[in-house]
Design a protein around this motif. Sequence first.
Motif, PDB file in Angstrom:
ATOM      1  N   LYS A   1       0.810  -1.222   0.000  1.00  0.00           N
ATOM      2  CA  LYS A   1       0.000   0.000   0.000  1.00  0.00           C
ATOM      3  C   LYS A   1       0.844   1.274   0.000  1.00  0.00           C
ATOM      4  N   SER A   2       2.029   1.234   0.638  1.00  0.00           N
ATOM      5  CA  SER A   2       2.889   2.418   0.693  1.00  0.00           C
ATOM      6  C   SER A   2       4.211   2.037   1.339  1.00  0.00           C
ATOM      7  N   ASP A   3       5.153   2.955   1.300  1.00  0.00           N
ATOM      8  CA  ASP A   3       6.435   2.730   1.981  1.00  0.00           C
ATOM      9  C   ASP A   3       6.232   2.615   3.485  1.00  0.00           C
ATOM     10  N   THR A   4       5.323   3.426   4.021  1.00  0.00           N
ATOM     11  CA  THR A   4       5.055   3.362   5.461  1.00  0.00           C
ATOM     12  C   THR A   4       4.441   2.021   5.831  1.00  0.00           C
ATOM     13  N   ALA A   5       3.510   1.544   5.008  1.00  0.00           N
ATOM     14  CA  ALA A   5       2.884   0.244   5.249  1.00  0.00           C
ATOM     15  C   ALA A   5       3.932  -0.864   5.170  1.00  0.00           C
ATOM     16  N   ALA A   6       4.858  -0.749   4.217  1.00  0.00           N
ATOM     17  CA  ALA A   6       5.918  -1.752   4.067  1.00  0.00           C
ATOM     18  C   ALA A   6       6.811  -1.772   5.311  1.00  0.00           C
ATOM     19  N   GLU A   7       7.095  -0.589   5.857  1.00  0.00           N
ATOM     20  CA  GLU A   7       7.914  -0.512   7.071  1.00  0.00           C
ATOM     21  C   GLU A   7       7.190  -1.162   8.249  1.00  0.00           C
ATOM     22  N   ALA A   8       5.881  -0.927   8.338  1.00  0.00           N
ATOM     23  CA  ALA A   8       5.093  -1.525   9.416  1.00  0.00           C
ATOM     24  C   ALA A   8       5.115  -3.048   9.329  1.00  0.00           C
ATOM     25  N   ILE A   9       4.934  -3.572   8.133  1.00  0.00           N
ATOM     26  CA  ILE A   9       4.928  -5.028   7.943  1.00  0.00           C
ATOM     27  C   ILE A   9       6.308  -5.618   8.221  1.00  0.00           C
ATOM     28  N   GLU A  10       7.354  -4.935   7.815  1.00  0.00           N
ATOM     29  CA  GLU A  10       8.699  -5.439   8.064  1.00  0.00           C
ATOM     30  C   GLU A  10       8.986  -5.506   9.566  1.00  0.00           C
ATOM     31  N   THR A  11       8.466  -4.542  10.317  1.00  0.00           N
ATOM     32  CA  THR A  11       8.631  -4.560  11.768  1.00  0.00           C
ATOM     33  C   THR A  11       7.939  -5.785  12.369  1.00  0.00           C
ATOM     34  N   ILE A  12       6.743  -6.073  11.899  1.00  0.00           N
ATOM     35  CA  ILE A  12       5.989  -7.248  12.360  1.00  0.00           C
ATOM     36  C   ILE A  12       6.704  -8.532  11.952  1.00  0.00           C
ATOM     37  N   ARG A  13       7.179  -8.569  10.722  1.00  0.00           N
ATOM     38  CA  ARG A  13       7.854  -9.777  10.218  1.00  0.00           C
ATOM     39  C   ARG A  13       9.136 -10.067  10.992  1.00  0.00           C
ATOM     40  N   GLN A  14       9.889  -9.021  11.320  1.00  0.00           N
ATOM     41  CA  GLN A  14      11.124  -9.217  12.064  1.00  0.00           C
ATOM     42  C   GLN A  14      10.833  -9.754  13.460  1.00  0.00           C
ATOM     43  N   MET A  15       9.779  -9.266  14.077  1.00  0.00           N
ATOM     44  CA  MET A  15       9.431  -9.767  15.400  1.00  0.00           C
ATOM     45  C   MET A  15       9.041 -11.250  15.324  1.00  0.00           C
ATOM     46  N   ALA A  16       8.260 -11.618  14.305  1.00  0.00           N
ATOM     47  CA  ALA A  16       7.866 -13.027  14.153  1.00  0.00           C
ATOM     48  C   ALA A  16       9.098 -13.927  13.973  1.00  0.00           C
ATOM     49  N   LYS A  17      10.096 -13.429  13.264  1.00  0.00           N
ATOM     50  CA  LYS A  17      11.331 -14.191  13.092  1.00  0.00           C
ATOM     51  C   LYS A  17      12.087 -14.313  14.424  1.00  0.00           C
ATOM     52  N   ASP A  18      12.155 -13.208  15.150  1.00  0.00           N
ATOM     53  CA  ASP A  18      12.852 -13.203  16.426  1.00  0.00           C
ATOM     54  C   ASP A  18      12.191 -14.127  17.441  1.00  0.00           C
ATOM     55  N   LYS A  19      10.883 -14.291  17.319  1.00  0.00           N
ATOM     56  CA  LYS A  19      10.145 -15.148  18.248  1.00  0.00           C
ATOM     57  C   LYS A  19      10.124 -16.617  17.785  1.00  0.00           C
ATOM     58  N   GLY A  20      10.725 -16.898  16.631  1.00  0.00           N
ATOM     59  CA  GLY A  20      10.784 -18.262  16.144  1.00  0.00           C
ATOM     60  C   GLY A  20       9.526 -18.734  15.456  1.00  0.00           C
ATOM     61  N   ARG A  21       8.620 -17.815  15.142  1.00  0.00           N
ATOM     62  CA  ARG A  21       7.388 -18.189  14.465  1.00  0.00           C
ATOM     63  C   ARG A  21       7.514 -18.174  12.954  1.00  0.00           C
ATOM     64  N   LEU A  22       8.641 -17.638  12.465  1.00  0.00           N
ATOM     65  CA  LEU A  22       8.832 -17.489  11.027  1.00  0.00           C
ATOM     66  C   LEU A  22      10.296 -17.678  10.714  1.00  0.00           C
ATOM     67  N   GLU A  23      10.567 -18.418   9.643  1.00  0.00           N
ATOM     68  CA  GLU A  23      11.961 -18.666   9.237  1.00  0.00           C
ATOM     69  C   GLU A  23      12.577 -17.404   8.652  1.00  0.00           C
TER      70      GLU A  23
END
Length: 344
Positions: free
Chosen positions: A322-344
């Motif tokens: 949707k936008s660069d800001t939306a992409a940044e928000a999703i990347e923040t969520i994705r990084q947390m999921a990786k850090d928590k071991g929920r995502l490779e």
Amino acid sequence: MNNDKSFKNAWVKSFAVVTLAMGALAQVDAPALAQDETVTLRMQRYTGTEEDKIFQRYVDKLSEASDGRIKVNMFRGGELVPNDQMFGALRAGTLQMIYGYGGYWGGQMDTAITESGLPLAWTDLEEAKELWNERGFGELLANNYEKMGVHYTVPVFGGKFDLLSKEPVESLEEMGERKIRATPSVAAVLEKFGVSTVYIPPQEFYIALSTNAIDGLIYGGPYDYSVLKLNEIATDYTNLNMLYPGFVDNVLINKRVWDKIPEDLQNVITEVTAEWADYRHQKFVEWNEAAEEEFTIHSLPESDQKRMTEAAQSVWDAEAKKSDTAAEAIETIRQMAKDKGRLE
């Protein structure tokens, strides 16, 4: 919004809204308030009479903490404007403050859907708080709202978001044998596991379950299902670990109004709203715990949660586009999921 209102009532309501808008704009353009002046805020929430008590507590706390200098005139959902128009009315000044849910204005703001809750974005309260408070997600949202002329106070974390079914479900494979009511974003995840989904509104849940048009639904927690009396026809409840808190609301204030409020009262609003948000979440916890005895509780295995997180990436990616800001928000969520071991 009641679509059966007469033309006369609709005209009266439209006239009232126009009048409110004119008054609000006049107040927005007024000089900054003096330190001893009273701040009066017109606020609408999206909930109805069932939550009068908990919102009266918020109004009273603001008044008490400010020695009577903050007065909030609270309106229920749809009383001044339809719920899906609250955000636009806030930006215009018709409303000066709202208790809202980003899903209502997903078409108006690029991060609104992500803020309200994507499947597998967070799976417990600690994760959600870490995302908002430590990983910069809350600051990103606040900055994005400010660009739209809105002051973001704090998130209001909601309750559970799990499966109610007429037969036990303890795996994705078992869910695939049933027809489940789900929102589009949840359906996009479940359909990858062969789960048949359909969307129907809450007012049709009881009939759909009782006539076997659906075998289960994903909507809320034990409290929500008991309030809708669905425990009369379905008593198997499955913890999905798909999203908890299952929704995130917010308290927003028109930025021009906010900027004219004295700093000491700004601090009062921020502190009281944060305390009330925690209180509201705890009420969801209490209500759900009390209602659990009406259901047989099941859980999906942790391995299924990991599979669902992988499947949810297409939903996350769609929001990121949707936008660069939306992409940044999703990347923040994705990084947390990786850090928590929920995502490779």
